[in-house]
Design a protein around this motif. Sequence first.
Motif, PDB file in Angstrom:
ATOM      1  N   PHE A 120      17.503  -4.190  -2.917  1.00 28.86           N
ATOM      2  CA  PHE A 120      17.163  -4.737  -4.224  1.00 28.86           C
ATOM      3  C   PHE A 120      18.443  -5.008  -5.007  1.00 28.86           C
ATOM      4  O   PHE A 120      19.272  -4.123  -5.190  1.00 28.86           O
ATOM      5  N   LEU A 137       4.805   1.164   0.224  1.00 28.69           N
ATOM      6  CA  LEU A 137       5.925   1.123  -0.717  1.00 28.69           C
ATOM      7  C   LEU A 137       5.708   2.139  -1.835  1.00 28.69           C
ATOM      8  O   LEU A 137       6.672   2.673  -2.398  1.00 28.69           O
ATOM      9  N   GLY A 178      15.353   1.865  -2.773  1.00 33.26           N
ATOM     10  CA  GLY A 178      15.554   0.423  -2.769  1.00 33.26           C
ATOM     11  C   GLY A 178      17.005  -0.010  -2.738  1.00 33.26           C
ATOM     12  O   GLY A 178      17.299  -1.197  -2.631  1.00 33.26           O
ATOM     13  N   LEU A 199      15.433 -10.064  -4.716  1.00 31.38           N
ATOM     14  CA  LEU A 199      14.934  -9.366  -3.537  1.00 31.38           C
ATOM     15  C   LEU A 199      14.462 -10.395  -2.529  1.00 31.38           C
ATOM     16  O   LEU A 199      13.843 -11.400  -2.897  1.00 31.38           O
ATOM     17  N   PHE A 251      12.494  -5.594   4.091  1.00 33.91           N
ATOM     18  CA  PHE A 251      13.006  -5.869   2.752  1.00 33.91           C
ATOM     19  C   PHE A 251      14.511  -5.618   2.715  1.00 33.91           C
ATOM     20  O   PHE A 251      14.981  -4.556   3.120  1.00 33.91           O
ATOM     21  N   GLU A 291       9.617  -6.690  -8.618  1.00 33.67           N
ATOM     22  CA  GLU A 291      10.153  -7.541  -7.553  1.00 33.67           C
ATOM     23  C   GLU A 291       9.544  -7.198  -6.194  1.00 33.67           C
ATOM     24  O   GLU A 291       9.271  -8.096  -5.386  1.00 33.67           O
ATOM     25  N   TYR A 292       9.333  -5.921  -5.929  1.00 33.92           N
ATOM     26  CA  TYR A 292       8.688  -5.536  -4.670  1.00 33.92           C
ATOM     27  C   TYR A 292       7.230  -5.988  -4.653  1.00 33.92           C
ATOM     28  O   TYR A 292       6.711  -6.409  -3.614  1.00 33.92           O
ATOM     29  N   LEU A 315       8.611   2.408  -5.225  1.00 31.04           N
ATOM     30  CA  LEU A 315       8.972   1.011  -5.025  1.00 31.04           C
ATOM     31  C   LEU A 315       7.815   0.083  -5.380  1.00 31.04           C
ATOM     32  O   LEU A 315       8.042  -1.064  -5.797  1.00 31.04           O
ATOM     33  N   ALA A 342      12.707 -10.766   1.600  1.00 32.12           N
ATOM     34  CA  ALA A 342      11.991 -10.024   2.633  1.00 32.12           C
ATOM     35  C   ALA A 342      11.514 -10.986   3.706  1.00 32.12           C
ATOM     36  O   ALA A 342      11.248 -12.160   3.436  1.00 32.12           O
TER      37      ALA A 342
END
Length: 304
Positions: free
Chosen positions: A207, A45, A53, A215, A204, A188-189, A183, A217
Amino acid sequence: MSTAPRRTVVGAAALAGVCLSGLLGCSSGSGHGDDESRSPVLKRLGTLAVGIGKGQVTYLDAATARRLDKDGKKRFAVVGQPGLALLNGYRPGPWAQHLKADQIDTAIDARDAGRWEGSFDAAAITGSLKANGYVPADEDGRQTWKPAHGKGVALQVSEDTILYSTPGTSRMSAVHPENGSSLADVEEYRRAAGCLGDVYRADFNPFTPAKPVRLSALGQRADSAGRNTEVLCAVTKDEATARRLAARLRSVVRDKAPRYDGTEVSVEKGEQPLVRAAVPDTAAQRPGRMLVLDFDLWMAVVKL
């Protein structure tokens, strides 16, 4: 919120619509610890710029998926292919037959750009690019191959890495994020990747910072070829949202029994609470069923 189940991967399997890791390594811009301290998902990422995103993003440890599927039964066919349709179309790309999915060990693919790591015949690939009308160009000091007519995917090629951007992306900067702009620098990631844990694949959704679920995933975990678990994670705006989503997921598990038997739903409190649903597959179920068949839990997140 758009969902991963709506994506389509053309090839060995149809993966619910995305199309779904570079020359400089992970971005020096991950301001949260050094590269060695981060998970494989977070490292990849870190190679994509924040703007990516806006669409769906898929991480794949393809080498692990191949090892899990070494018995030839193709249980992992759905989840073992990179997400982008560039390698899965009916017509070969400008690299002809010199670039194939089984040469890729890890991949991070977004809607408009991505990064593949593996073992590639760079000379053969660039030779094919030239034969198909591609010309070398200099972009920020990096050699990039672009179609002379200006339409088509742009690539950077080496023996162990291929980076690309599709016609929807004007520059390769999408796969060379500046300091602090990847990212992996988005909280949030980071939260979602930590929730997924040790996965060989992670899908994912886009966003959506203005929505109750920031978010979401879906990750794939497997201790062996016969034991796969799908992990659904959602980063929410507050604890009330997290509790409401957890209750909805538990209701789906109960109402759809025995489809999701053994599912564990949990909530992790914090500034952006996490909801996690771990869904075990049986030996008769192919990994990736929540991407291509069983959408109930995804829909519970979407409709919140």
